[in-house]
Design a protein around this motif. Structure first.
Motif, PDB file in Angstrom:
ATOM      1  N   LEU A  69       0.918  -1.287  -0.017  1.00 35.75           N
ATOM      2  CA  LEU A  69       0.063  -0.133   0.129  1.00 35.75           C
ATOM      3  C   LEU A  69       0.935   1.280   0.175  1.00 35.75           C
ATOM      4  O   LEU A  69       0.717   2.264  -0.639  1.00 35.75           O
ATOM      5  N   HIS A  70       1.854   1.280   0.859  1.00 36.17           N
ATOM      6  CA  HIS A  70       2.715   2.395   0.857  1.00 36.17           C
ATOM      7  C   HIS A  70       3.521   2.711  -0.552  1.00 36.17           C
ATOM      8  O   HIS A  70       3.629   3.626  -1.022  1.00 36.17           O
ATOM      9  N   ALA A  71       4.113   1.566  -1.030  1.00 39.57           N
ATOM     10  CA  ALA A  71       4.684   1.650  -2.541  1.00 39.57           C
ATOM     11  C   ALA A  71       3.477   2.044  -3.524  1.00 39.57           C
ATOM     12  O   ALA A  71       3.899   2.925  -4.461  1.00 39.57           O
ATOM     13  N   GLU A  72       2.224   1.932  -3.412  1.00 43.21           N
ATOM     14  CA  GLU A  72       1.275   2.228  -4.457  1.00 43.21           C
ATOM     15  C   GLU A  72       0.597   3.483  -3.922  1.00 43.21           C
ATOM     16  O   GLU A  72      -0.012   4.013  -4.691  1.00 43.21           O
ATOM     17  N   GLY A  73       1.240   3.960  -2.952  1.00 45.52           N
ATOM     18  CA  GLY A  73       0.568   5.671  -2.550  1.00 45.52           C
ATOM     19  C   GLY A  73      -1.086   5.464  -2.018  1.00 45.52           C
ATOM     20  O   GLY A  73      -1.637   6.537  -2.008  1.00 45.52           O
ATOM     21  N   LEU A  74      -1.266   4.311  -1.461  1.00 43.12           N
ATOM     22  CA  LEU A  74      -2.504   4.361  -0.829  1.00 43.12           C
ATOM     23  C   LEU A  74      -2.659   3.826   0.679  1.00 43.12           C
ATOM     24  O   LEU A  74      -3.598   3.851   1.197  1.00 43.12           O
ATOM     25  N   SER A  75      -1.649   4.314   1.214  1.00 43.69           N
ATOM     26  CA  SER A  75      -1.359   4.313   2.942  1.00 43.69           C
ATOM     27  C   SER A  75      -2.517   5.123   3.489  1.00 43.69           C
ATOM     28  O   SER A  75      -3.057   4.512   4.284  1.00 43.69           O
ATOM     29  N   GLU A  76      -2.613   6.215   2.560  1.00 43.38           N
ATOM     30  CA  GLU A  76      -3.536   7.334   3.518  1.00 43.38           C
ATOM     31  C   GLU A  76      -4.898   7.142   3.293  1.00 43.38           C
ATOM     32  O   GLU A  76      -5.989   7.353   4.114  1.00 43.38           O
ATOM     33  N   ALA A  77      -5.096   6.114   2.202  1.00 45.79           N
ATOM     34  CA  ALA A  77      -6.639   5.674   2.073  1.00 45.79           C
ATOM     35  C   ALA A  77      -6.936   4.387   2.941  1.00 45.79           C
ATOM     36  O   ALA A  77      -8.377   4.235   2.864  1.00 45.79           O
ATOM     37  N   VAL A  78      -6.163   3.995   3.719  1.00 45.55           N
ATOM     38  CA  VAL A  78      -6.598   2.751   4.543  1.00 45.55           C
ATOM     39  C   VAL A  78      -6.562   3.196   5.827  1.00 45.55           C
ATOM     40  O   VAL A  78      -5.663   3.717   6.615  1.00 45.55           O
ATOM     41  N   GLU A  79      -7.655   2.852   6.499  1.00 47.89           N
ATOM     42  CA  GLU A  79      -7.780   3.146   8.116  1.00 47.89           C
ATOM     43  C   GLU A  79      -7.546   1.671   8.939  1.00 47.89           C
ATOM     44  O   GLU A  79      -7.040   1.811  10.033  1.00 47.89           O
ATOM     45  N   GLU A  80      -7.774   0.376   8.160  1.00 47.90           N
ATOM     46  CA  GLU A  80      -7.407  -0.489   9.062  1.00 47.90           C
ATOM     47  C   GLU A  80      -7.094  -1.924   8.014  1.00 47.90           C
ATOM     48  O   GLU A  80      -7.858  -1.604   7.043  1.00 47.90           O
ATOM     49  N   THR A  81      -6.469  -2.951   8.391  1.00 51.19           N
ATOM     50  CA  THR A  81      -5.981  -3.948   7.876  1.00 51.19           C
ATOM     51  C   THR A  81      -6.208  -5.214   8.726  1.00 51.19           C
ATOM     52  O   THR A  81      -5.708  -5.065   9.689  1.00 51.19           O
ATOM     53  N   TRP A  82      -6.713  -6.145   8.441  1.00 48.52           N
ATOM     54  CA  TRP A  82      -6.995  -7.509   9.413  1.00 48.52           C
ATOM     55  C   TRP A  82      -7.064  -8.610   8.574  1.00 48.52           C
ATOM     56  O   TRP A  82      -7.542  -8.513   7.109  1.00 48.52           O
ATOM     57  N   GLN A  83      -6.887  -9.762   9.208  1.00 46.52           N
ATOM     58  CA  GLN A  83      -6.978 -11.022   8.745  1.00 46.52           C
ATOM     59  C   GLN A  83      -8.079 -11.813   9.610  1.00 46.52           C
ATOM     60  O   GLN A  83      -8.334 -11.624  10.743  1.00 46.52           O
ATOM     61  N   GLN A  84      -8.928 -12.926   8.949  1.00 43.23           N
ATOM     62  CA  GLN A  84      -9.703 -13.740   9.875  1.00 43.23           C
ATOM     63  C   GLN A  84      -9.149 -15.267   9.799  1.00 43.23           C
ATOM     64  O   GLN A  84      -8.521 -15.557   8.611  1.00 43.23           O
ATOM     65  N   PRO A  85      -9.262 -15.734  10.819  1.00 44.14           N
ATOM     66  CA  PRO A  85      -8.490 -17.348  11.138  1.00 44.14           C
ATOM     67  C   PRO A  85      -8.882 -18.132  10.109  1.00 44.14           C
ATOM     68  O   PRO A  85      -8.202 -18.875   9.694  1.00 44.14           O
ATOM     69  N   ASP A  86     -10.080 -18.116   9.680  1.00 46.46           N
ATOM     70  CA  ASP A  86     -10.820 -19.116   8.734  1.00 46.46           C
ATOM     71  C   ASP A  86     -10.518 -18.649   7.434  1.00 46.46           C
ATOM     72  O   ASP A  86     -10.839 -19.518   6.239  1.00 46.46           O
ATOM     73  N   LEU A  87      -9.962 -17.233   7.129  1.00 48.52           N
ATOM     74  CA  LEU A  87      -9.442 -17.170   5.748  1.00 48.52           C
ATOM     75  C   LEU A  87      -7.944 -16.582   5.838  1.00 48.52           C
ATOM     76  O   LEU A  87      -7.691 -15.498   5.540  1.00 48.52           O
ATOM     77  N   PRO A  88      -7.134 -17.649   5.817  1.00 49.54           N
ATOM     78  CA  PRO A  88      -5.518 -17.162   5.897  1.00 49.54           C
ATOM     79  C   PRO A  88      -4.970 -16.359   4.748  1.00 49.54           C
ATOM     80  O   PRO A  88      -4.091 -15.717   4.745  1.00 49.54           O
ATOM     81  N   ASN A  89      -5.877 -16.791   3.520  1.00 54.68           N
ATOM     82  CA  ASN A  89      -5.174 -16.241   2.242  1.00 54.68           C
ATOM     83  C   ASN A  89      -5.917 -14.714   1.927  1.00 54.68           C
ATOM     84  O   ASN A  89      -5.860 -14.429   0.783  1.00 54.68           O
ATOM     85  N   VAL A  90      -6.584 -14.072   2.833  1.00 61.39           N
ATOM     86  CA  VAL A  90      -7.311 -12.822   2.546  1.00 61.39           C
ATOM     87  C   VAL A  90      -6.753 -11.740   3.589  1.00 61.39           C
ATOM     88  O   VAL A  90      -6.912 -12.110   4.857  1.00 61.39           O
TER      89      VAL A  90
END
Length: 269
Positions: A69-90
């Motif tokens: 996201l930083h390399a794409e210049g999108l860091s400021e557009a993101v408030e939260e990032t997370w993963q769910q235990p049942d979807l480890p590839n998302v």
């Protein structure tokens, strides 16, 4: 506050192989790097959806996402990032939906693979039949020489040391096409693109100067290539894909030795 990155995933796995050395054939296990797709998905009440899919070794996915996201210049557009235990590839993203989806990527890789290894293979099966091989099994000595024959067709690499190459050979070891590129996947694309009039590439051997990731085997399957030879290591998903489609996958082909990861029936004993 952004949650901490989870612990590393499985970086390596062990798989049974046949190995040829000066002493002959051995049955043993080999350590293989794990490769899985990671999907970045935007969550929003309306208009969310997938943003990008990339191939990676599982583990520290949130670090990977934030760096991308930083390399794409999108860091400021993101408030939260997370993963769910049942979807480890998302990895889920929440923030400025319009800004994020404006950077949505549609690539050959993301359209071909899902969000798990089995999904990637199943989706590929909907697009391509198993490659066809009607020639006799390949002599080990010929296989061992293929990377050297490809190297002779790599003038840019010899001058710079900074390019990969991909070559297409017939069962007799005759080089039919070879291209160089800074990206191993690009080199394979050039070989396939130059051979579109001949597709499917039955009874052809694809040789690359790189490791074998999922994308390399995927491109071979879609082009109808039944034998893939690489000088480096394959990933777990590359091996799974080769086995599912009956593709012969050979790795660490150098100095008269190589490993057979799938499709051993096309290699002479």
């Amino acid at each position: 506050m952004t949650p901490p990155d989870p612990s590393p995933g499985p970086l390596l796995t062990r798989l049974p192989i046949r190995r040829l050395s000066v002493a002959g054939w051995d049955e043993l296990e080999d350590v293989v790097a794990v490769e899985e797709p990671l999907e970045l998905r935007v969550e929003a009440p309306e208009g969310g959806g997938p943003l990008s899919v990339t191939m990676r070794t599982p583990g520290h996915d949130l670090h990977l996402t934030r760096g991308w996201l930083h390399a794409e210049g999108l860091s400021e557009a993101v408030e939260e990032t997370w993963q769910q235990p049942d979807l480890p590839n998302v990895v889920w993203l929440r923030g400025d939906t319009a800004a994020l989806l404006s950077a949505r990527r549609t690539t050959a890789t993301s359209s071909a693979c899902g969000v798990c290894g089995s999904g990637s293979v199943e989706r590929l099966m909907l697009r391509a039949p198993p490659p066809v091989w009607t020639a006799p099994p390949l002599p080990p000595g010929l296989i061992a020489r293929l990377p050297e024959l490809l190297r002779a067709a790599q003038p840019a690499f010899q001058a710079s040391g900074g390019l990969h190459a991909a070559g297409l050979f017939d069962p007799a070891g005759t080089l039919l096409a070879a291209y160089e590129d800074v990206g191993r996947h690009n080199a394979v694309d050039k070989v396939v693109g130059a051979s579109l009039a001949e597709l499917p590439l039955n009874d052809r051997v694809l040789v690359t100067s790189s490791r074998a990731g999922f994308e390399i085997v995927q491109k071979a399957v879609l082009a109808g290539v039944a034998v893939v030879v690489t000088v480096g290591a394959p990933s777990s998903l590359a091996i799974d894909t080769a086995a599912s489609f009956g593709v012969t996958l050979l790795g660490f082909v150098r100095q008269g030795r190589f490993n057979v990861y799938a499709g051993a029936e096309r290699v002479q004993d």
